[in-house]
Design an enzyme around this catalytic site. Structure first.
Site, mmCIF file in Angstrom:
data_model
loop_
_atom_site.group_PDB
_atom_site.id
_atom_site.type_symbol
_atom_site.label_atom_id
_atom_site.label_comp_id
_atom_site.label_asym_id
_atom_site.label_seq_id
_atom_site.Cartn_x
_atom_site.Cartn_y
_atom_site.Cartn_z
ATOM 1 N N SER A 262 55.868 62.396 41.196
ATOM 2 C CA SER A 262 56.992 62.335 41.655
ATOM 3 C C SER A 262 57.688 62.759 41.948
ATOM 4 O O SER A 262 57.586 64.051 42.692
ATOM 5 C CB SER A 262 57.739 61.318 39.654
ATOM 6 N N LYS A 263 58.837 62.394 42.701
ATOM 7 C CA LYS A 263 60.272 63.599 42.754
ATOM 8 C C LYS A 263 60.704 64.807 41.862
ATOM 9 O O LYS A 263 60.675 65.383 42.885
ATOM 10 C CB LYS A 263 61.204 62.483 43.394
ATOM 11 N N ARG A 264 60.305 64.011 40.653
ATOM 12 C CA ARG A 264 61.625 65.267 39.448
ATOM 13 C C ARG A 264 59.549 66.252 39.598
ATOM 14 O O ARG A 264 60.689 67.551 40.204
ATOM 15 C CB ARG A 264 61.275 64.092 38.422
ATOM 16 N N GLU A 280 70.331 62.417 49.695
ATOM 17 C CA GLU A 280 70.292 61.449 48.434
ATOM 18 C C GLU A 280 71.678 60.373 48.192
ATOM 19 O O GLU A 280 72.813 61.874 47.325
ATOM 20 C CB GLU A 280 69.675 61.962 47.180
#
Ligand code: GLU
Length: 506
Positions: A262-264, A280
């Site tokens: 994930s990006k997180r 973003e």
């Protein structure tokens, strides 16, 4: 094998995730290996999720990696257009064909009615709380309403969707190149909407119709699409079309093995998940891409190629040509793969070392220019520095960042290193070394300088490991780096003396 035609079918809903890049790469490798065609199809039927700039970002990212399409919305091709929003009108007839064949039906339920159904099923603790082979009989659709009422509703322009009529008790079977036989019971599937009330097809219909029309031979995509595959297989059966072969690629997992990459999590670990910088919109943040973080395209390709594909021997370094020659779907595994950024760095280091002196010098000079440093640096000097830094560099910027003290007197000393290495003993040694340097008349070259420094340490009776870090701190401000004598050669006698004089004042 028949003509190979594969597609990468991204939805332009945001930055292209690195997992998507791997899917594109595998499609590309497979196509090139079989002298086939690699298509990029833009799946933008969900206008609510459409993000401006996302499509061109995908093209730019893939171009950077050399993953070029033979047919796409950008370059056209025999099945143009390649953007689903521009193919919108084509899908309706297929949805209606399925209604005619009794594989699909019109559903007129309002959102309130659907909400009511959801609540009802929730209260009844239904195992499959969806619009399906059982619940459809309680709803307002062309299967439950009298024929003339359906006709009137349609004539009056009442909003409707078209739903797939999933058989109640049946089994859908297909063979996946990576997973083998996949069996799914239709009782676990719902009556998917294939055409929305605005006349737009949903992913399932558009995807299958386009794969058919574009003569796709192999559908190579991420594992997250595996649950959709039985619906697609069912659609092929309903239409009576020949099916492409499926290959669902294993998931890329977070470094701790917990969940899909994930990006997180990537941000937490401090590595990129997008190929290029991505702006973003929601946060107005620029998320750094692999390119901007200093990764080389050949390293990214090599790294991604091995995330799921097992080359079969111990070889790890593959050029694009070799990947094309050796790649096979049969050697792609099922198990998810932990994303190991250190491996990506290792590849980067490798490819960085293959670069010509000229390229490395450009990295160094361009980087220095951004800092207003190194204006007088000669090419000869630059080559020496690059050679010296080569083994220490992972990214192009390291050539100047890690050697910044060669161009600028350090304005601080690494605190930890000082605490560890700066004491009366090392200070006294630096003082005596300074006296030696001031009287030094030999050639200012790293070889004699190194020899003399070593002799002095030996004569002092101190340990190399005790005093060298102190000399290094004085010269560079940090405790690790390339050969000390080389540093002195490069910065020159006067500067070396000046720096050592400064540190003994500390
Ligand atoms: N549009 C889907 C995506 O965003 C395509 C999945 C497929 O390849 O069928 O990945």
């Amino acid at each position: 094998m028949n003509t190979v035609r594969v597609r990468f079918a991204p939805s332009p809903t945001g930055g292209l995730h690195i997992g998507g890049v791997r899917t594109a790469l595998y499609n590309y490798l497979f196509a090139k290996k079989h002298n086939g065609t690699f298509i990029i199809r833009t799946e933008d039927t969900d206008q609510t999720r459409f993000v401006k700039g996302a499509e061109s970002y995908i093209f730019d990212a893939l171009k950077w990696l050399g993953i070029t399409a033979d047919e796409s919305s950008e370059i056209g091709g025999k099945h143009a257009p390649y953007r689903q929003s521009e193919r919108k009108k084509m899908y309706k007839q297929y949805a209606e064909e399925l209604v005619e064949k009794d594989f699909a039906y019109y559903a007129f339920d309002t959102s309130e009615e659907l909400e009511e159904m959801r609540k009802r099923l929730e209260q009844a603790k239904s195992k499959n709380p969806s619009y399906n082979a059982i619940t459809r009989s309680t709803m307002r659709n062309s299967l439950t309403l009298p024929e003339d009422e359906v006709k009137t509703l349609l004539e009056n322009g009442t909003p409707y969707v078209i739903r797939l009529k999933m058989p109640r008790k049946d089994e859908i079977r297909f063979q996946d190149i990576i997973r083998g036989w996949v069996n799914v019971h239709t009782a676990t599937l719902d009556d998917k909407v294939i055409m929305k009330s605005d006349g737009m097809p949903t992913y399932h219909l558009a995807n299958v119709v386009d794969d058919h029309l574009m003569e796709i031979s192999h559908v190579i995509r991420g594992e997250e699409w595996l649950p959709s595959a039985p619906i697609h297989v069912f659609l092929y059966q309903c239409f009576g079309w020949e099916m492409p072969q499926f290959a669902h690629l294993p998931l890329l997992l977070n470094p701790d093995g917990q969940g899909k990459l994930s990006k997180r999590k990537a941000a937490e670990y401090g590595f990129p998940v997008f190929p290029l910088d991505w702006f973003e919109q929601e946060t107005s943040n620029i998320i750094q891409g692999f390119k901007e973080a200093g990764y080389l395209p050949e390293a990214v390709n090599n790294f991604l190629a091995l995330l799921g594909w097992n080359a079969g021997d111990h070889q790890e370094i593959f050029s694009m040509e070799e990947l094309i020659e050796k790649f096979s779907l049969e050697r792609v595994g099922k198990a998810g793969i932990k994303f190991d950024i250190n491996k990506a760095k290792w590849f980067n280091q490798h490819y960085l070392r293959q670069k010509s002196d000229k390229t490395l010098v450009d990295y160094l000079k361009n980087g220095l220019k951004t800092q207003n440093l190194g204006e007088n640096l000669s090419d000869e000097q630059a080559i020496i520095i690059c050679q010296m830094m080569k083994d220490r560099a992972t990214f192009p910027d390291d050539f100047w960042k890690e050697a910044i003290y060669l161009f600028k007197t350090p304005d601080a000393y690494n605190e930890q290193a000082m605490a560890k290495n700066w004491n009366e003993e090392s200070k006294n040694f630096v003082k005596s070394y300074l006296d030696f340097l001031k009287n030094y008349t030999g050639e200012w070259h790293h070889e004699p300088l190194k020899h003399d420094l070593h002799t002095l340490v030996e004569q002092s009776g101190l340990k190399m490991g005790k005093v060298m870090p102190a000399v290094r701190l004085g010269l560079s401000g940090v405790s690790a780096g390339p050969d000390l004598a080389m540093i002195m050669q490069i910065i020159g006698k006067e500067e070396s003396i000046k720096r050592l004089e400064s540190i003994i004042l500390v």
